[in-house]
Design a protein around this motif. Structure first.
Motif, PDB file in Angstrom:
ATOM      1  N   LEU A  26       1.068  -1.255  -0.024  1.00  0.00           N
ATOM      2  CA  LEU A  26       0.127   0.148  -0.123  1.00  0.00           C
ATOM      3  C   LEU A  26       0.846   1.663  -0.094  1.00  0.00           C
ATOM      4  O   LEU A  26       1.979   0.827   1.089  1.00  0.00           O
ATOM      5  CB  LEU A  26      -0.714   0.342   0.914  1.00  0.00           C
ATOM      6  CG  LEU A  26      -1.874  -0.987   1.789  1.00  0.00           C
ATOM      7  CD1 LEU A  26      -2.703  -1.408   2.970  1.00  0.00           C
ATOM      8  CD2 LEU A  26      -2.595  -1.839   0.421  1.00  0.00           C
ATOM      9  N   ASP A  27      -0.174   2.620  -0.987  1.00  0.00           N
ATOM     10  CA  ASP A  27       1.153   3.562  -0.194  1.00  0.00           C
ATOM     11  C   ASP A  27       0.940   3.759   1.424  1.00  0.00           C
ATOM     12  O   ASP A  27       0.254   3.617   2.010  1.00  0.00           O
ATOM     13  CB  ASP A  27       0.319   4.360  -1.174  1.00  0.00           C
ATOM     14  CG  ASP A  27       0.310   4.280  -2.479  1.00  0.00           C
ATOM     15  OD1 ASP A  27       1.397   3.561  -3.188  1.00  0.00           O
ATOM     16  OD2 ASP A  27      -0.229   4.584  -3.339  1.00  0.00           O
ATOM     17  N   ASP A  52      -1.967   5.878   2.561  1.00  0.00           N
ATOM     18  CA  ASP A  52      -3.167   4.580   2.829  1.00  0.00           C
ATOM     19  C   ASP A  52      -2.764   4.139   3.747  1.00  0.00           C
ATOM     20  O   ASP A  52      -3.344   4.022   4.975  1.00  0.00           O
ATOM     21  CB  ASP A  52      -3.290   3.729   1.976  1.00  0.00           C
ATOM     22  CG  ASP A  52      -4.216   4.172   0.803  1.00  0.00           C
ATOM     23  OD1 ASP A  52      -4.623   4.488   0.716  1.00  0.00           O
ATOM     24  OD2 ASP A  52      -3.710   3.165  -0.402  1.00  0.00           O
ATOM     25  N   GLN A  95      -3.565   6.652   7.178  1.00  0.00           N
ATOM     26  CA  GLN A  95      -5.235   7.025   7.596  1.00  0.00           C
ATOM     27  C   GLN A  95      -5.604   5.545   7.803  1.00  0.00           C
ATOM     28  O   GLN A  95      -6.277   5.808   8.734  1.00  0.00           O
ATOM     29  CB  GLN A  95      -5.555   6.741   5.898  1.00  0.00           C
ATOM     30  CG  GLN A  95      -6.940   7.013   5.451  1.00  0.00           C
ATOM     31  CD  GLN A  95      -7.692   6.969   4.551  1.00  0.00           C
ATOM     32  OE1 GLN A  95      -7.072   7.099   3.349  1.00  0.00           O
ATOM     33  NE2 GLN A  95      -8.808   6.312   4.044  1.00  0.00           N
ATOM     34  N   LEU A  96      -5.207   4.380   7.778  1.00  0.00           N
ATOM     35  CA  LEU A  96      -6.072   2.683   7.836  1.00  0.00           C
ATOM     36  C   LEU A  96      -5.337   2.971   9.729  1.00  0.00           C
ATOM     37  O   LEU A  96      -5.933   1.982  10.461  1.00  0.00           O
ATOM     38  CB  LEU A  96      -5.443   2.285   7.151  1.00  0.00           C
ATOM     39  CG  LEU A  96      -5.997   1.883   5.619  1.00  0.00           C
ATOM     40  CD1 LEU A  96      -5.805   0.741   4.643  1.00  0.00           C
ATOM     41  CD2 LEU A  96      -7.285   1.492   6.137  1.00  0.00           C
ATOM     42  N   HIS A 133       2.172  -5.201   4.986  1.00  0.00           N
ATOM     43  CA  HIS A 133       0.719  -4.374   4.074  1.00  0.00           C
ATOM     44  C   HIS A 133       0.967  -4.475   2.549  1.00  0.00           C
ATOM     45  O   HIS A 133       1.370  -4.740   2.272  1.00  0.00           O
ATOM     46  CB  HIS A 133       0.516  -2.502   4.434  1.00  0.00           C
ATOM     47  CG  HIS A 133       1.574  -2.150   4.184  1.00  0.00           C
ATOM     48  ND1 HIS A 133       1.802  -1.195   2.843  1.00  0.00           N
ATOM     49  CD2 HIS A 133       2.796  -1.465   4.875  1.00  0.00           C
ATOM     50  CE1 HIS A 133       3.166  -1.305   2.582  1.00  0.00           C
ATOM     51  NE2 HIS A 133       3.445  -0.937   3.893  1.00  0.00           N
ATOM     52  N   TRP A 193      -2.348  -4.759  -0.945  1.00  0.00           N
ATOM     53  CA  TRP A 193      -2.732  -4.767  -1.615  1.00  0.00           C
ATOM     54  C   TRP A 193      -3.435  -6.399  -1.841  1.00  0.00           C
ATOM     55  O   TRP A 193      -2.451  -7.236  -1.830  1.00  0.00           O
ATOM     56  CB  TRP A 193      -3.277  -4.374  -3.181  1.00  0.00           C
ATOM     57  CG  TRP A 193      -3.389  -3.085  -3.246  1.00  0.00           C
ATOM     58  CD1 TRP A 193      -1.959  -2.019  -3.602  1.00  0.00           C
ATOM     59  CD2 TRP A 193      -4.602  -2.516  -3.207  1.00  0.00           C
ATOM     60  NE1 TRP A 193      -2.769  -0.468  -3.396  1.00  0.00           N
ATOM     61  CE2 TRP A 193      -4.196  -0.287  -2.958  1.00  0.00           C
ATOM     62  CE3 TRP A 193      -5.524  -2.702  -2.963  1.00  0.00           C
ATOM     63  CZ2 TRP A 193      -5.195   0.207  -2.942  1.00  0.00           C
ATOM     64  CZ3 TRP A 193      -6.630  -1.427  -3.222  1.00  0.00           C
ATOM     65  CH2 TRP A 193      -6.401   0.301  -3.215  1.00  0.00           C
ATOM     66  N   ARG A 251      -7.591  -3.723   0.900  1.00  0.00           N
ATOM     67  CA  ARG A 251      -6.442  -3.607   1.023  1.00  0.00           C
ATOM     68  C   ARG A 251      -6.024  -3.971   2.333  1.00  0.00           C
ATOM     69  O   ARG A 251      -7.220  -4.976   3.492  1.00  0.00           O
ATOM     70  CB  ARG A 251      -6.544  -2.450   1.649  1.00  0.00           C
ATOM     71  CG  ARG A 251      -6.034  -1.004   0.673  1.00  0.00           C
ATOM     72  CD  ARG A 251      -6.769   0.430   1.341  1.00  0.00           C
ATOM     73  NE  ARG A 251      -6.611   1.140   0.135  1.00  0.00           N
ATOM     74  CZ  ARG A 251      -7.787   1.991   0.281  1.00  0.00           C
ATOM     75  NH1 ARG A 251      -8.981   1.081  -0.540  1.00  0.00           N
ATOM     76  NH2 ARG A 251      -7.229   3.151  -1.642  1.00  0.00           N
ATOM     77  N   ARG A 256     -12.906   5.764   5.325  1.00  0.00           N
ATOM     78  CA  ARG A 256     -13.351   6.492   3.634  1.00  0.00           C
ATOM     79  C   ARG A 256     -13.974   5.557   2.980  1.00  0.00           C
ATOM     80  O   ARG A 256     -14.918   4.401   3.327  1.00  0.00           O
ATOM     81  CB  ARG A 256     -12.581   7.811   3.158  1.00  0.00           C
ATOM     82  CG  ARG A 256     -11.465   8.466   4.762  1.00  0.00           C
ATOM     83  CD  ARG A 256     -11.031   8.865   3.123  1.00  0.00           C
ATOM     84  NE  ARG A 256     -10.027  10.004   4.841  1.00  0.00           N
ATOM     85  CZ  ARG A 256      -9.322  10.631   4.495  1.00  0.00           C
ATOM     86  NH1 ARG A 256      -8.203  10.362   3.363  1.00  0.00           N
ATOM     87  NH2 ARG A 256      -8.688  11.552   5.436  1.00  0.00           N
ATOM     88  N   ALA A 311     -11.833   2.669   2.055  1.00  0.00           N
ATOM     89  CA  ALA A 311     -11.443   1.718   1.720  1.00  0.00           C
ATOM     90  C   ALA A 311     -12.417   0.348   2.397  1.00  0.00           C
ATOM     91  O   ALA A 311     -13.035   0.618   3.082  1.00  0.00           O
ATOM     92  CB  ALA A 311      -9.865   2.065   2.436  1.00  0.00           C
ATOM     93  N   LEU A 316     -11.120  -2.779   3.890  1.00  0.00           N
ATOM     94  CA  LEU A 316      -9.951  -3.664   4.885  1.00  0.00           C
ATOM     95  C   LEU A 316      -9.903  -4.639   5.689  1.00  0.00           C
ATOM     96  O   LEU A 316     -10.725  -5.062   6.442  1.00  0.00           O
ATOM     97  CB  LEU A 316      -9.789  -2.037   5.861  1.00  0.00           C
ATOM     98  CG  LEU A 316      -8.159  -3.099   6.743  1.00  0.00           C
ATOM     99  CD1 LEU A 316      -7.137  -2.993   6.071  1.00  0.00           C
ATOM    100  CD2 LEU A 316      -8.300  -1.124   7.635  1.00  0.00           C
TER     101      LEU A 316
END
Length: 291
Positions: free
Chosen positions: A134-135, A138, A141-142, A156, A158, A166, A187, A189, A191
């Protein structure tokens, strides 16, 4: 011209990834879906209000035994795991006979092979549509939404095989079970989070002691909902783990513990890299539905 009058179609509801009713992930199946419009399917899925409702149709591929369309209350999915196993079980219980040794299901993601192991079913995980780390944004945020420090993330990725998963691996199964996330902070996502039971954690495992699950998994989806047991997510996790480090040829993951479910996902990785995701399925409702 007035709309056509509804008529009765065979209907079933099943519990997937659990050995007894009300302990897994429920699925609704309309077995005689030929002739239904997409709008009608979506309306039924919104009415059942389950995570997924499936509609069985004649196949368009000569290699498939049947075709399935998979709907959430708000849209259609190209593939999902527990709808695959539940649809296969419903089809078999309704008298379906596979043309070959294994069942072949047609869905928007392609052809999915389903095998029978005694009283259990397993599907061959489809190729990932998106993989890789993931970026950083990302991940930040998570972890903020989960309420855990960035340092607790062991890995982590995808793991997108259709739904867009994710995945974050945290330090332990105990940490996974203790999460109280801010789901609004995720948001858009979808997860999955996972944590491994350590050698000293046998007593804390939901069942099975030292022979119990290797991982605890939780899945958070759009709209702030936690999914009880998720086949597609566990398939993506298994493909990631098998490509990342030496793993046992077979293991079990637990999911749904915090929701008072007993989800158990059986994972097998063959020598050629094929990942099979299986578990128990229980028929809980059968009858007809007016559509």
């Amino acid at each position: 011209m007035p709309p056509a009058a509804p008529f009765a179609r065979r209907f079933a509801q099943l519990d997937v990834f659990a050995g007894r009713p009300q302990r897994g992930n429920p699925l609704a199946v309309v077995l005689d879906a030929e002739g239904l419009t997409e709008e009608e399917m979506q309306r039924v899925a919104a009415w059942t209000n389950l995570s997924e409702t499936t509609f069985l149709l004649p196949p368009t591929s000569a290699e498939a035994d049947y075709r399935v369309r998979i709907f959430t209350p708000s849209g259609e999915l190209p593939f999902a795991g527990h709808p695959t196993l539940g649809s296969a079980r419903a089809w078999l219980e309704a008298g379906g006979v596979p043309a070959r040794e294994r069942i072949v299901q047609e869905c928007a993601a392609g052809l999915i092979t389903v095998r029978r192991d005694a009283d259990r079913l397993a599907f061959a995980a489809p190729p990932l549509l998106r993989s890789g780390p993931l970026d950083d944004a990302d991940v930040d945020q998570l972890v903020s939404a989960l309420g855990v420090p960035r340092s607790s993330v062991l890995g982590h990725t995808w793991a997108d095989n259709g739904p867009g998963w994710r995945v974050l691996e945290l330090e332990s199964a105990e940490q996974i079970l203790s999460l109280s996330p801010d789901l609004a902070g995720m948001r858009d996502a979808k997860l999955g989070v996972m944590g491994r039971f350590g050698p000293a954690d046998a007593a804390a495992r939901p069942v099975g002691g030292a022979d119990g699950p290797l991982y605890e998994v939780r899945a958070f989806t759009l709209g702030g909902v936690e999914d009880p047991v998720t086949g597609s997510l566990n398939a993506g996790i298994a493909q990631w783990l098998a490509g990342r480090e030496p793993m046992p040829a077979r293991w079990t993951a637990a999911q749904g513990t915090v929701l008072d479910r007993e989800g158990r996902i059986d994972v097998q990785v063959e020598d050629d890299g094929t990942v099979w995701i299986g578990g128990a399925t229980v028929l809980t409702v059968e009858g007809s539905i007016l559509v």
